[in-house]
Design an enzyme around this catalytic site. Structure first.
Site, short mmCIF file in Angstrom:
data_model
loop_
_atom_site.label_atom_id
_atom_site.label_comp_id
_atom_site.label_asym_id
_atom_site.label_seq_id
_atom_site.Cartn_x
_atom_site.Cartn_y
_atom_site.Cartn_z
N THR A 141 0.82 -1.21 0.00
CA THR A 141 0.00 0.00 0.00
C THR A 141 0.85 1.27 0.00
OG1 THR A 141 -1.67 -1.19 1.23
CG2 THR A 141 -1.85 1.22 1.23
N PRO A 164 0.59 5.83 -0.06
CA PRO A 164 -0.31 6.94 0.29
C PRO A 164 -1.26 7.27 -0.85
CG PRO A 164 1.94 7.46 0.93
CD PRO A 164 2.00 6.17 0.18
N ARG A 167 -27.86 -10.60 33.19
CA ARG A 167 -28.41 -9.26 33.38
C ARG A 167 -29.93 -9.33 33.46
NH1 ARG A 167 -26.88 -4.20 34.98
NH2 ARG A 167 -28.44 -2.72 34.23
N HIS A 180 -36.13 -11.87 27.10
CA HIS A 180 -36.85 -10.92 26.25
C HIS A 180 -36.63 -11.33 24.79
CE1 HIS A 180 -37.49 -8.51 29.74
NE2 HIS A 180 -36.22 -8.17 29.88
N PHE A 196 -25.34 -5.42 25.59
CA PHE A 196 -24.77 -4.98 26.87
C PHE A 196 -25.35 -3.63 27.31
CE2 PHE A 196 -20.93 -7.29 28.49
CZ PHE A 196 -20.97 -8.37 27.64
N GLU A 218 -6.27 -5.89 3.43
CA GLU A 218 -6.16 -7.00 2.47
C GLU A 218 -7.27 -6.93 1.42
OE1 GLU A 218 -4.49 -10.55 2.97
OE2 GLU A 218 -3.43 -10.13 4.83
#
Ligand SMILES: Cc1cc2nc3c(=O)[nH]c(=O)nc-3n(C[C@H](O)[C@H](O)[C@H](O)COP(=O)(O)OP(=O)(O)OC[C@H]3O[C@@H](n4cnc5c(N)ncnc54)[C@H](O)[C@@H]3O)c2cc1C
Ligand SMILES: Cc1cc2nc3c(=O)[nH]c(=O)nc-3n(C[C@H](O)[C@H](O)[C@H](O)COP(=O)(O)OP(=O)(O)OC[C@H]3O[C@@H](n4cnc5c(N)ncnc54)[C@H](O)[C@@H]3O)c2cc1C
Lengths: 382, 260, 327
Positions: free
Chosen positions: A126, A128, A268, A278, A338, A363
């Site tokens: 690679t 710039p 939790r 739930h 979370f 890649e």
């Protein structure tokens, strides 16, 4: 008959990587991420155990694994820490072109030292001016007597700060665009090589990434890999071999995110019951599980095809692209599961999202993968 | 020194325990079997003795059904054991500790054995019986709860410590004998990837078990129970702190049986 | 008709050990008081063997020889196997100790017994016995049927209470020492060093952990937790409130972002039971909570709870533990 079971040998390789990832890597993952620390001691241990030179043949002191077995290991390592795993696969990525186009003499000279002691290599493609379009490469290799003189700059090169050798792609004939690209092995100690400062990254902060400048670096012709102008094809053949492990790396991150989310959901409680009861959370977990399994199976299939001698360009692009998108989506849902805790640095899931992001970029960015997939696909209809 | 290590495949410590359909044993469907932690430590001890006493050989022996028994033998070979013997029992057979000792004794008696090492106990049944029973069958003494084992070549004596209820005891003993090691104190090594690959190709000697050994031995599992899910604390009622303390110690001793 | 049960004794500080007395008590309940015979080996076993009498055992065998002190279980197994044969015993029982386990292992071969170690309950089922024993580090319990004419069982410590101490005589019969292979005498115990529980076990290895939380209020009060842990021979842990406050270093923190532990006994003192804390200790076998707030979530997961002021309850508990352990 297809058979999805692993052999006992593969299971024991996977167990080794799993144990290493969970006992050596994971405990340091958060700390290395926060401090952007390159944990050399861990990479040295990985070298000692045979978990670094995954694709280096045993005759050079490596582990000599096929692509499928490499993928099993990479997934486990990434479960422990994506960033540390990037160090490992970027090293293997740099060995691949030497293995593909190196002469027996070059392999002996460059690969033996890598098998003998802990040393890292880096793959410098690679620039710039653009990673997705190597034909526009500006680094030049000018013929000069019995060798070449390299000048130009590479950027975002994993392992550059630590590597003892670089595989560098440079243009010997810019008028030919990508047909002028040629590959060289350049030792870090060569005059005129300057490695820039470590890049500050969003994720994979246990790996190091930097730019490399080449100011009139003399390279003998004996360090050229393959013929002049063979570099572009070499880079593409290399990536055909190394794209699939990115799928495995992404799968490891996705599995970790799913595991964290599922076990948290059982503990939790809101509205008087565990959030796992739930339905909204159940649907999330079900979708995450589908994504993880599909990512793994696509990766396995691409690796299996390539191990059987096929090119696997379509399959490896699909695996890399699907698994990395899956990893990002699964990590995102893990954070959502979370709630506010997921957004906190103290919990492991926000890191997974940052780590997953890179797999969509390096890649070959996923946009490029989709171009490749479409091209390969349409070939079958034309 | 001719060292023999006896190892057993046990469910990985992270296994989610479930009762099998018939209610009598652990459900081993999808359970991963590994070297028990204490055995890992015994293998490590054997390798340390071998390294300290050049010319020594380490022979690993296990009795049990395929495929798990072969796997722990291969894992031991990958760690550096020189030879392996498998007393191959039919699939599904889970010998009780005395039957396992009978099976192991056949294999051990047939090879050179000056020092036989065992782990303290297996992580599953936690019986701690194999070493003693094996020693009885071999007609040699055995020492349990052993720490810090060394070979004093000049005196031709093993020197070791035993951690017993009495404290830490210092011992010396001649060979041959069976030693059961106390615990994983020696930071067992990890097998390297090339050694793992190589171990797949090493030969494992197979010995058929004696026909006379019953499938489960003389003890038969009839029930395997998991603790019920937690339903909330039993609150201790009391008038004074002293009463609370007495009642708590009593229940810990008599009901929970966790009082030291 | 059932044969007698032989209880093999072991000494602790010159007297029958608690483990031996527990074994006597189990033997008496499965075989009947009159069917229990004691056995003791040592350099001068006659004095301590009187302890059998005080547990209600009327008859005991003694093997007397200076070499028998500190000998490995192998030697005693030979003597016990011959004694059990000559008595026509059906069951040999020992307490939960290293010695007991070694002995039982040998009897499995020498006396052709069905063996079980670490047993918490022993019952008669028809002509044989059934045992219950914890397995997988206490994460499950198995029941086994012992088959055949002979059974040899080592108990788990505290499987039963010792029988009440009562005045009682025991008739002693000496047993001969022949039959022990010469090689079994060749090992030597050179010394015994009694270890003190100074530093205590590490948090992750400990089978008992006492953890303190914000309820302890100040660093200097943490001494109460240390003392309770020391009396139990356990390790000390803490909630994050404690490590955040700097009362204890981070290495003490139990919980999702601290250490994950699963001891046999976890005592949570002044800890509310936040989910992050529970995730580090929920797999403990027995959980005890001491908290002044009866609605604290820790009581939902605890097995035993004391709703009370820790500053009163903990010192009393430390005293009681010390008393019960004879410290
Ligand atoms: C952490 C890290 C480590 C890296 N390690 C290495 C390394 O070791 N060696 C190495 O050589 N490189 C490495 N890279 C570089 C990486 O491979 C490139 O970043 C990547 O190929 C994309 O190139 P670029 O960043 O120049 O993006 P660009 O090529 O500028 O692309 C920008 C955007 O445009 C899209 N795009 C570009 N062309 C097209 C098109 N034709 N059609 C549609 N969309 C298009 C891209 O997908 C992307 O979304 C690393 C990068 C990172 C971030
Ligand atoms: C990102 C994150 C990660 C976390 N990770 C962890 C972790 O790994 N481990 C952890 O422990 N916590 C963790 N926490 C913190 C957790 O949420 C709680 O804040 C913490 O566990 C509370 O500690 P505590 O129970 O000691 O304090 P409190 O919740 O304040 O409870 C103190 C208890 O002491 C009782 N008490 C007060 N006085 C007395 C008295 N005289 N006698 C008896 N009882 C008394 C009170 O009734 C109360 O129940 C984390 C939190 C966050 C946000």
């Amino acid at each position: 008959m297809p058979d999805f079971s692993l052999t006992p040998e593969q299971e024991s390789l996977r167990d080794l990587a799993r144990k290493f990832a969970r006992t050596e890597m994971a405990p340091h993952a958060a700390e290395c991420d926060r401090a952007s620390r390159f944990p050399e001691e861990i990479y040295r241990k990985a070298f000692d155990l045979g978990l670094l030179n995954l694709n280096l043949p045993t005759e050079y002191g490596g582990s000599g694994l096929g692509l499928f077995d490499q993928c099993l290991i990479v997934e486990e390592l990434a479960y422990g820490c994506g960033g540390m795993t990037t160090t490992v696969i970027a090293h293997c990525l740099a060995l691949a072109p030497i293995l593909l186009d190196g002469s027996p003499e070059q392999k002996e000279r460059f690969l033996k030292p890598i098998g003998a002691e802990y040393r890292l290599a880096a793959f410098a493609l690679t620039e710039p001016s653009g990673g997705s379009d190597p034909g526009s490469m500006r680094t030049l290799a000018r013929r000069d007597g019995d060798g070449y003189v390299l000048s130009g700059e590479k950027c975002f090169i994993s392992n550059a700060p630590q590597a003892s050798l670089f595989v560098v792609f440079a243009n010997t004939d810019p008028s030919q665009r990508h047909k002028g690209v040629t590959a060289f092995v350049v030792p870090r100690s060569a005059n005129g090589v300057t490695v820039g400062p470590d890049d500050e990254k969003m994720g994979h902060r246990a790996s190091s990434t930097a730019a490399i400048r080449f100011d009139d670096v003399r390279v003998p012709a004996s360090d050229r890999l393959g013929p002049e102008g063979g570099g572009f094809s070499l880079a593409m053949r290399t990536l055909d071999h190394t794209r699939t492990p990115i799928g495995a790396l992404a799968t490891g991150i996705a599995q970790a995110a799913l595991d964290h989310a599922a076990s948290y959901s059982l503990k939790r409680e809101t509205f008087g019951k565990p959030i796992s009861e739930h339905q909204a959370i159940q649907i999330k977990l079900a979708n995450m599980a589908q994504a993880v399994q599909a990512a793994r199976l696509l990766t396995w299939r691409a690796a299996w095809l390539i191990d059987r001698g096929q090119k696997g360009t379509l399959e490896s692009s699909i695996a890399k692209c699907f698994a990395s998108d899956a990893a990002f989506a699964v990590a995102d849902e893990a954070i959502q599961t979370f709630g506010g805790y997921g957004y906190m640095r103290e919990y492991p899931v926000e890191k997974l999202l940052r780590d997953a992001k890179l797999t969509q970029i390096y890649e070959g960015a996923n946009e490029i993968q989709r171009i490749v997939i479409a091209r390969e696909l349409l070939r079958g209809y034309g | 020194m001719e060292i023999v290590v006896c190892v057993k495949p046990v469910p990985d410590a992270e296994t989610r325990l479930r009762t099998a359909a018939d209610g009598s044993t652990l459900d081993i469907e999808a359970v991963k079997f590994v070297l028990t932690g204490y055995d890992e430590s015994a293998v490590e001890q054997a390798l340390l003795l071998k390294e300290a006493n050049p010319g020594s050989k380490v022979h690993v022996v296990s009795a049990g059904p395929p495929p798990r028994t072969e796997e722990v033998l291969r894992a031991s070979l990958a760690l550096g054991c020189d030879l392996a013997t498998w007393v191959e029992m039919p699939p599904g057979v889970a010998p009780d500790p005395v039957s396992a000792a009978r099976a192991l004794a056949r294999a051990v008696a047939a090879v050179p054995h000056e020092l036989v090492l065992c782990g303290k106990n297996a992580g599953d049944d936690e019986a701690g019986v194999v070493a003693g029973a094996l020693a009885e069958l071999l007609g040699v003494p055995d020492y349990s709860a052993v720490l810090d084992l060394r070979w004093d070549a000049a005196a031709s004596r093993l020197r070791f410590q035993r951690s017993t209820e009495a404290g830490v005891e210092k011992w010396e003993a001649p060979l041959p004998c069976v030693v059961a090691l106390q615990q994983a104190w020696n930071d067992p090594r990890t097998a390297k990837l090339p050694a793992i690959l190589k171990s797949r190709r090493l030969p494992i000697a197979k010995v058929p078990p004696e026909a006379a050994i019953p499938a489960t031995g003389t003890t038969r599992p009839t029930k395997f129970e998991l603790p019920p899910p937690r339903t909330g604390a039993k609150l201790i009622e009391f008038k004074t702190p002293e009463e609370a303390a007495q009642k708590l110690v009593k229940v810990l001793k008599e009901d929970a049986k966790v009082f030291p | 008709m059932t044969g007698p049960t032989l209880v093999v004794g072991e000494l602790h500080d010159g007297a029958l050990s608690d483990a031996t007395k527990e074994a006597v008590s189990v033997a008496q309940s499965v075989s009947g008081k009159e069917n229990v015979v004691g056995f003791l080996a040592g350099s001068s076993p006659r004095g301590p063997a009187a302890g059998f009498g005080r547990c209600g055992v009327a008859r005991a065998l003694v093997a007397e020889d200076p070499r028998l002190d500190g000998v490995a279980g192998a030697v005693v197994a030979h003597l016990v196997a011959s004694a059990a044969d000559s008595l026509g015993a059906e069951l040999v029982l020992v307490g939960g100790s290293t010695f007991g386990r070694d002995l039982i292992a040998r009897l499995g071969i020498r006396w052709n017994a069905a063996v079980a170690t670490g047993v918490t309950s022993l019952t008669r089922t028809g002509a044989s016995f059934e045992v219950r024993r914890p397995v997988f580090g206490g994460r499950a319990t198995e029941t086994r049927q012992l088959e055949g004419a002979h059974a040899a069982v080592a108990l788990r410590p505290h499987a039963s209470a010792a029988p009440p101490d009562s005045p009682g005589e025991v008739a002693l019969t000496p047993v001969p020492l022949d039959g022990v292979p010469a090689s079994f005498w060749a090992a030597k115990r050179l010394s015994v060093e009694v270890v003190s529980r100074g530093a205590g076990p590490s948090l992750t290895d400990a089978s008992i952990i006492v953890s303190g939380g914000r309820g302890v209020r100040a660093a200097e009060n943490f001494r109460l937790i240390d003392e309770l842990a020391a009396s139990l021979g356990g390790a000390v842990g803490a909630s994050r409130a404690v490590t955040d406050a700097g009362w204890r270093p981070e290495s003490y923190q139990v919980g999702q972002t601290g250490k994950q532990v699963s001891p046999q006994l976890y005592v949570a003192v002044g800890i509310s039971g936040a989910v992050q804390h529970l995730m580090g200790m929920i797999s403990s076998r027995v959980i005890v909570a001491i908290n002044s707030d009866s609605t604290a979530p820790i009581f939902k997961v605890a097995d035993y709870g004391i709703v009370g002021d820790l500053f009163q309850v903990v010192p009393a508990l430390t005293q009681e533990v010390k008393r019960a352990r004879g410290q």
